[in-house]
Write an enzyme that holds these catalytic residues in place. Structure first.
Site, PDB file in Angstrom:
ATOM      1  N   GLY B  47       9.776   8.237  -3.507  1.00 43.75           N
ATOM      2  CA  GLY B  47      10.808   8.925  -2.747  1.00 43.75           C
ATOM      3  C   GLY B  47      11.557   9.936  -3.601  1.00 43.75           C
ATOM      4  O   GLY B  47      11.929   9.637  -4.728  1.00 43.75           O
ATOM      5  N   ASN B  70      11.108  -6.193  -4.150  1.00 43.95           N
ATOM      6  CA  ASN B  70      11.647  -5.175  -5.034  1.00 43.95           C
ATOM      7  C   ASN B  70      12.944  -4.640  -4.463  1.00 43.95           C
ATOM      8  O   ASN B  70      13.136  -4.581  -3.244  1.00 43.95           O
ATOM      9  CB  ASN B  70      10.643  -4.038  -5.266  1.00 43.95           C
ATOM     10  CG  ASN B  70      10.750  -2.932  -4.236  1.00 43.95           C
ATOM     11  OD1 ASN B  70      11.611  -2.057  -4.324  1.00 43.95           O
ATOM     12  ND2 ASN B  70       9.899  -2.981  -3.214  1.00 43.95           N
ATOM     13  N   ALA B  71      13.840  -4.295  -5.373  1.00 42.91           N
ATOM     14  CA  ALA B  71      15.090  -3.641  -4.990  1.00 42.91           C
ATOM     15  C   ALA B  71      15.342  -2.537  -6.008  1.00 42.91           C
ATOM     16  O   ALA B  71      16.295  -2.573  -6.785  1.00 42.91           O
ATOM     17  CB  ALA B  71      16.244  -4.636  -4.963  1.00 42.91           C
ATOM     18  N   ASN B 129      11.070   8.819   4.555  1.00 38.24           N
ATOM     19  CA  ASN B 129      11.374   7.389   4.447  1.00 38.24           C
ATOM     20  C   ASN B 129      12.721   7.109   5.099  1.00 38.24           C
ATOM     21  O   ASN B 129      13.764   7.357   4.509  1.00 38.24           O
ATOM     22  CB  ASN B 129      11.400   6.976   2.974  1.00 38.24           C
ATOM     23  CG  ASN B 129      11.789   5.527   2.790  1.00 38.24           C
ATOM     24  OD1 ASN B 129      11.783   4.740   3.746  1.00 38.24           O
ATOM     25  ND2 ASN B 129      12.127   5.160   1.574  1.00 38.24           N
ATOM     26  N   CYS B 132      13.966   2.476   3.922  1.00 41.82           N
ATOM     27  CA  CYS B 132      14.099   1.685   2.701  1.00 41.82           C
ATOM     28  C   CYS B 132      15.237   0.691   2.868  1.00 41.82           C
ATOM     29  O   CYS B 132      16.383   1.078   3.085  1.00 41.82           O
ATOM     30  CB  CYS B 132      14.357   2.541   1.479  1.00 41.82           C
ATOM     31  SG  CYS B 132      14.422   1.492   0.016  1.00 41.82           S
ATOM     32  N   LYS B 167       8.078   7.386   8.270  1.00 40.64           N
ATOM     33  CA  LYS B 167       7.713   6.061   7.750  1.00 40.64           C
ATOM     34  C   LYS B 167       8.634   5.007   8.338  1.00 40.64           C
ATOM     35  O   LYS B 167       9.844   5.017   8.101  1.00 40.64           O
ATOM     36  CB  LYS B 167       7.791   6.038   6.224  1.00 40.64           C
ATOM     37  CG  LYS B 167       7.335   4.705   5.660  1.00 40.64           C
ATOM     38  CD  LYS B 167       7.007   4.795   4.200  1.00 40.64           C
ATOM     39  CE  LYS B 167       6.509   3.451   3.689  1.00 40.64           C
ATOM     40  NZ  LYS B 167       6.167   3.501   2.274  1.00 40.64           N
ATOM     41  N   GLY B 219       2.964  -6.743  -0.544  1.00 42.31           N
ATOM     42  CA  GLY B 219       1.841  -7.480  -1.095  1.00 42.31           C
ATOM     43  C   GLY B 219       1.080  -8.245  -0.023  1.00 42.31           C
ATOM     44  O   GLY B 219       1.432  -8.203   1.157  1.00 42.31           O
TER      45      GLY B 219
END
Ligand SMILES: Cc1cc2nc3c(=O)[nH]c(=O)nc-3n(C[C@H](O)[C@H](O)[C@H](O)COP(=O)(O)OP(=O)(O)OC[C@H]3O[C@@H](n4cnc5c(N)ncnc54)[C@H](O)[C@@H]3O)c2cc1C
Ligand SMILES: Cc1cc2nc3c(=O)[nH]c(=O)nc-3n(C[C@H](O)[C@H](O)[C@H](O)COP(=O)(O)O)c2cc1C
Ligand code: FES
Lengths: 258, 304
Positions: B47, B70-71, B129, B132, B167, B219
């Site tokens: 991004g 994730n962050a 995006n 997020c 997205k 994942g």
């Protein structure tokens, strides 16, 4: 060049309770430098991420790793025996610079599982620095690698234990206080210890190199998962953040905010 | 057997349907030791915002069973550095590999600034995006409210020179409704799924693993959710859908194509296997060969 390769286990043994020594045969070893690390994968794909483990020592064809069984992944590593194969990502990160200690008095301080990467460093500096003193900090009398350090010619080894059972009671800095002031410091260990060393070195205006730890995903600088705060804007990220896996894990103490 | 692997998204032809998922492949440079970027259908960048973002405090990463949280908080060096450093690198591969820039912002104005800065750049597609989960201001609201999604899509479409991919966030009740809102507002394509909001607590420290407390799950663990959402979105709209979420091999990618995706992206799998994107391309080709499929496009939405 970074690669993911299949390495063969040459040996594995326990050094102290929960502390394992694993020797891998891999062509990656030829490029290894003190303070760099590898990413070690478990055989179980449901553990997605490689485990970062420092290089304790290397030859042209072998990597010696010393790790603590800390959770599920490292518990699985402990099951590997000679002849078995493991997937390895490496060689990763920037290690300890040797030049600042050339002809000078170097002090190496390692705490707990931060001790292993200092072994290769002590070997390398033993021929280039004027004087090498190593202070190893342990929780208790369960020492590991201490004899290996004592076996390096020309390196003086001091021990500090938190419970006072061996050597100087207290931390590596308690032991450092009893030493003559060095010209350069190298350290690896838990963040509170590194923070204390950073302050100690700054007060005395001694350049210091610290190896940091952070949770990682890619290990190669792509995900930005592993950053540490930096004092100035980082030339890659353009913010006050640097990637521990790529710009580190070794940083000049003056560059990072712990 | 001669095989046809190209697919087209909003008039842009990809040599194969495999791209990298934003944020998991850096700017491409980081994976160049492992992957010949010339082989990829497209590279999707991390991004990019109108200025550098420092992202979230650490820890930013937590492993989960067959996945990870994730962050990162969209840390990025900003559009200036992107244009002067990262884009020229990707242009070396532009003869074969399409360049898709992922755009993020806190407000519509910030998105538009980036989109306008990219208008003269050699970029094939923009991926917007709006989903997020790690950025508190703005970002998430656009992605989870159909009205807000419609508005930002319309504004971006009005200002963008390149076709736009919206997205979508999976953190919604009806993905079909969101897909239609984006299509109605002029989106040229959709991509999904972004990460699913999750949390991990370290029971021995009795605190969150991630400094941000919540993070985005990705994942293999999320693949069935992603396949279902790609199926629902693809059947709700006419525009092409790019599918992602847990893809690690050719078989996974084929599943998304059959669900209705025109192309796929490989994300967290890179962290397990840096060559994952190439393995996915090879796996799709192997499947086509084994199954006597001569044109990959015949797989799109072919589950019946
Ligand atoms: C650059 C670097 C070098 C390291 N070198 C060594 C070494 O030489 N010897 C050694 O014993 N340990 C080392 N560590 C720590 C080691 O990576 C962790 O103990 C190990 O990842 C734990 O994995 P696990 O599956 O057993 O634990 P779990 O807690 O089950 O792991 C879960 C997840 O958290 C990550 N994780 C957990 N603890 C840490 C940690 N302390 N640092 C980074 N990630 C962590 C794991 O990689 C995994 O993704 C190093 C860490 C870094 C960043
Ligand atoms: C570390 C990381 C960083 C990400 N950064 C971004 C980002 O900057 N922009 C974005 O749109 N998606 C981002 N994503 C989401 C991925 O592009 C993808 O949608 C998601 O991870 C699902 O695919 P996967 O399961 O294959 O990883 C990120 C994912 C991860 C794991
Ligand atoms: S672990 Fe991905 S950038 Fe360091």
């Amino acid at each position: 060049m970074k690669q993911k390769v299949t390495a063969t286990v040459r040996s594995q043994r326990m050094l102290a309770e929960g502390i394992m020594e694993l020797v891998l045969e891999t062509e990656l070893a030829a490029e290894a430098h003190a303070g760099q690390f590898i990413g070690l994968y478990t055989a179980d794909a449901s553990r997605l991420l490689p485990r970062p483990i420092s290089i304790c020592a290397h030859t042209d064809r072998t990597l010696r790793l010393v790790y603590r069984i800390a959770g599920g992944g490292t518990a699985q590593f402990a099951l590997y025996g000679p002849g078995m194969v493991m997937e390895v990502l490496g060689i990763l990160g920037n290690g300890y610079p040797l030049a600042p200690a050339a002809g000078k008095r170097a002090l190496l301080m390692g705490g707990g599982i931060g001790i292993p990467p200092l072994y290769q460093l002590a070997c390398d500096l033993s021929t280039t620095a004027a004087e090498v003193t190593v202070i190893l900090g342990y929780r208790d009398a369960q020492l590991f690698l201490a004899e290996d350090f004592r076996g390096i010619g020309g390196v003086r080894v001091e021990i500090a234990t938190q419970d006072g059972s061996v050597g100087v009671p207290g931390t590596v800095l308690d032991a450092a206080g009893e030493e003559p002031s060095p010209d350069v410091i190298y350290a690896c260990g838990p963040t509170p210890m590194l923070r204390a060393i950073q302050g100690w070195a700054a007060e005395r205006e001694i350049p210091a190199w610290l190896s940091l730890e952070e949770r990682m995903a890619c290990g190669i600088g792509a995900c930005l998962g592993c950053v540490c705060q930096t004092a100035e804007e980082d030339p890659h990220s353009h913010v006050r953040n640097a990637r521990v896996c790529t710009e580190g894990p070794v940083f000049a103490a003056s560059e990072v905010v712990l | 057997m001669s095989m046809q692997t190209t697919v087209t998204i909003a008039g842009v032809t990809l040599q194969n349907p495999v791209m990298t998922a934003s944020g998991t492949f850096g700017s491409g440079m980081e994976y160049a030791d492992f992957v010949d970027l010339h082989r990829l259908g497209a590279v999707v960048t991390k991004g990019v915002a109108d200025r550098p973002w420092a992202g979230n405090p650490t820890p930013r990463i937590a492993e989960t069973t067959a996945g990870m949280l994730n962050a990162i908080g969209l840390q990025n060096p900003g559009i200036d550095v992107f244009l002067s450093r990262d884009l020229p690198f990707l242009q070396q591969y532009a003869d074969t590999t399409r360049i898709i820039v992922n755009v993020c912002g806190h407000s519509i104005e910030e998105y538009l600034t980036v989109v306008e800065r990219l208008s003269d750049a050699a970029v094939d597609l923009l991926e917007i995006n709006v989903s997020c989960p790690n950025v508190r201001e703005g970002g998430i609201a656009f992605g989870t409210d159909a009205g807000a999604l419609h508005e930002i899509t319309r504004e971006v479409k009005r200002h963008a020179k390149q076709p736009i991919i919206m997205k979508l966030s999976p953190n919604v009740t009806s993905i079909a409704e969101m897909a239609r809102a984006a299509e109605d507002a002029g989106a040229d394509a959709l991509s999904l799924i972004n990460t699913i909001t999750g949390m991990q607590i370290d029971i021995y420290r009795r605190t969150w693993t991630l400094a941000n407390r919540t993070g985005g799950l990705s994942g293999p663990a999320i693949k069935p959710v992603a396949v279902r959402m790609v199926y629902e979105a693809a059947h709700a709209v006419q525009i092409p859908v790019i599918g992602m979420g847990g893809i690690a091999c050719g078989e996974d990618a084929v599943e998304f194509l059959l669900a209705g995706a025109t192309a796929v992206a490989v994300g967290a799998a890179h962290f397990h296997e840096p060559r994952a994107s190439l393995q996915v391309i090879e796996g799709i080709e192997q499947y086509m060969q084994d199954q006597g499929v001569t044109d990959v496009r015949t797989l799109i939405g072919a589950a019946c």
